[in-house]
Design a protein around this motif. Structure first.
Motif, PDB file in Angstrom:
ATOM      1  N   ASP A 136       1.270   9.304  -6.139  1.00  0.00           N
ATOM      2  CA  ASP A 136       1.767  10.517  -5.768  1.00  0.00           C
ATOM      3  C   ASP A 136       2.748  11.410  -6.551  1.00  0.00           C
TER       4      ASP A 136
ATOM      5  N   GLY B 148      -8.566   9.364  -2.921  1.00  0.00           N
ATOM      6  CA  GLY B 148      -7.484  10.269  -3.295  1.00  0.00           C
ATOM      7  C   GLY B 148      -8.041  11.458  -4.135  1.00  0.00           C
TER       8      GLY B 148
ATOM      9  N   LEU C  70      -5.480  12.153   0.867  1.00  0.00           N
ATOM     10  CA  LEU C  70      -5.998  10.972   0.965  1.00  0.00           C
ATOM     11  C   LEU C  70      -6.861  10.828   2.273  1.00  0.00           C
TER      12      LEU C  70
ATOM     13  N   HIS D 118       0.083  10.894   6.523  1.00  0.00           N
ATOM     14  CA  HIS D 118       0.568  10.734   5.273  1.00  0.00           C
ATOM     15  C   HIS D 118       1.370  12.140   4.967  1.00  0.00           C
TER      16      HIS D 118
ATOM     17  N   ARG E 158       0.787  -1.168  -0.035  1.00  0.00           N
ATOM     18  CA  ARG E 158       0.028   0.123  -0.043  1.00  0.00           C
ATOM     19  C   ARG E 158       0.752   1.499   0.028  1.00  0.00           C
TER      20      ARG E 158
ATOM     21  N   PHE F 124       0.715   4.123  -3.100  1.00  0.00           N
ATOM     22  CA  PHE F 124       0.462   5.592  -2.699  1.00  0.00           C
ATOM     23  C   PHE F 124       1.615   6.503  -3.320  1.00  0.00           C
TER      24      PHE F 124
END
Length: 248
Positions: free
Chosen positions: A34, A218, A200, A193, A26, A30
């Protein structure tokens, strides 16, 4: 990027994710998303429709993952565009199709993270209804998308207004929609994050005869990319060659 900097310790499913599919997967998903979105936001997306934007995002994602060394995460990633969905759906050409999947490869276990994308623009009520409806968040809750996975993702292409306002509206719509079976607690989590281009958030939903699912939302601010003028030729809305998904 540390694992703790991306996902909150308070997530009730954190241990399950780590033991079943690997939290590292995961994090990788992400992280590359990004990076790809940062590239996407530099493009001129004026007159692009949803399918064309996703196609460009897939192109940028493949550019990012194609340069990843194996030592970055201990595995490699593959990006799938408009991937057919197997399970509770028609067969052959009528199969449902998910907008985007990122797959962990070069390991014995090869999980896929599925994303459905929606534009958020005016009129707001229609965009929000599409996002939370049966072809958006509802597809994950019903089990049409990611039927065996504990998570799935929604990509919100914010083209008008602000991410903050859309986030508030989408959260209200999800909370008030009984068909989405939002869990009583926790029902909405803000992961800790360090993503630069993706806002997110997570919602948690109960599913019938399936494990509960976490939907990660997102929100991507494309307001500048969608309105800037350019002499560059761009595809008109509806001219993309990506095949649309078919509902039964």
């Amino acid at each position: 990027m540390s694992l703790r900097s991306v996902f909150s310790k308070s997530s009730p499913s954190r241990d399950r994710f780590a033991s079943t599919f690997g939290l590292g997967f995961r994090v990788a998903v992400f992280s590359v998303l990004d990076s790809a979105v940062q590239r996407l936001r530099r493009k001129n997306l004026r007159d692009y429709d949803e399918i064309a934007i996703t196609g460009e995002l897939v192109h940028q994602l493949r550019g990012v993952v194609g340069k990843l060394p194996f030592t970055q995460y201990g595995f490699l990633l593959a990006v799938h565009d408009d991937a057919p969905v197997h399970g509770n759906s028609p067969v052959g050409k009528k199969r449902l199709r998910i907008d985007l999947q990122i797959e962990q490869v070069s390991t014995a276990v090869r999980p896929r993270f599925s994303f459905e994308a929606k534009r958020l623009c005016r009129p707001e009520h229609k965009s929000a209804s599409s996002y939370v409806g049966p072809e958006g968040v509802g597809s994950f809750v019903s089990g049409e998308y990611a039927p065996e996975a504990p998570w799935g993702g929604m990509l919100a292409y914010v083209e008008t207004g602000s991410v903050k306002d859309w986030l508030k509206l989408i959260r209200t719509r999800i909370s008030s929609n009984a068909h989405l079976r939002l869990r009583s607690a926790p029902n909405w989590v803000v992961p800790s994050h360090v993503l630069k281009a993706v806002e997110l958030h997570s919602s948690f939903h109960r599913r019938v005869r399936r494990r509960d699912i976490e939907v990660l939302h997102g929100f991507i601010d494309l307001t500048h990319a969608s309105t800037r003028g350019s002499a560059e030729k761009v595809p008109a809305s509806g001219t993309s060659t990506r095949r649309k998904k078919t509902k039964p």
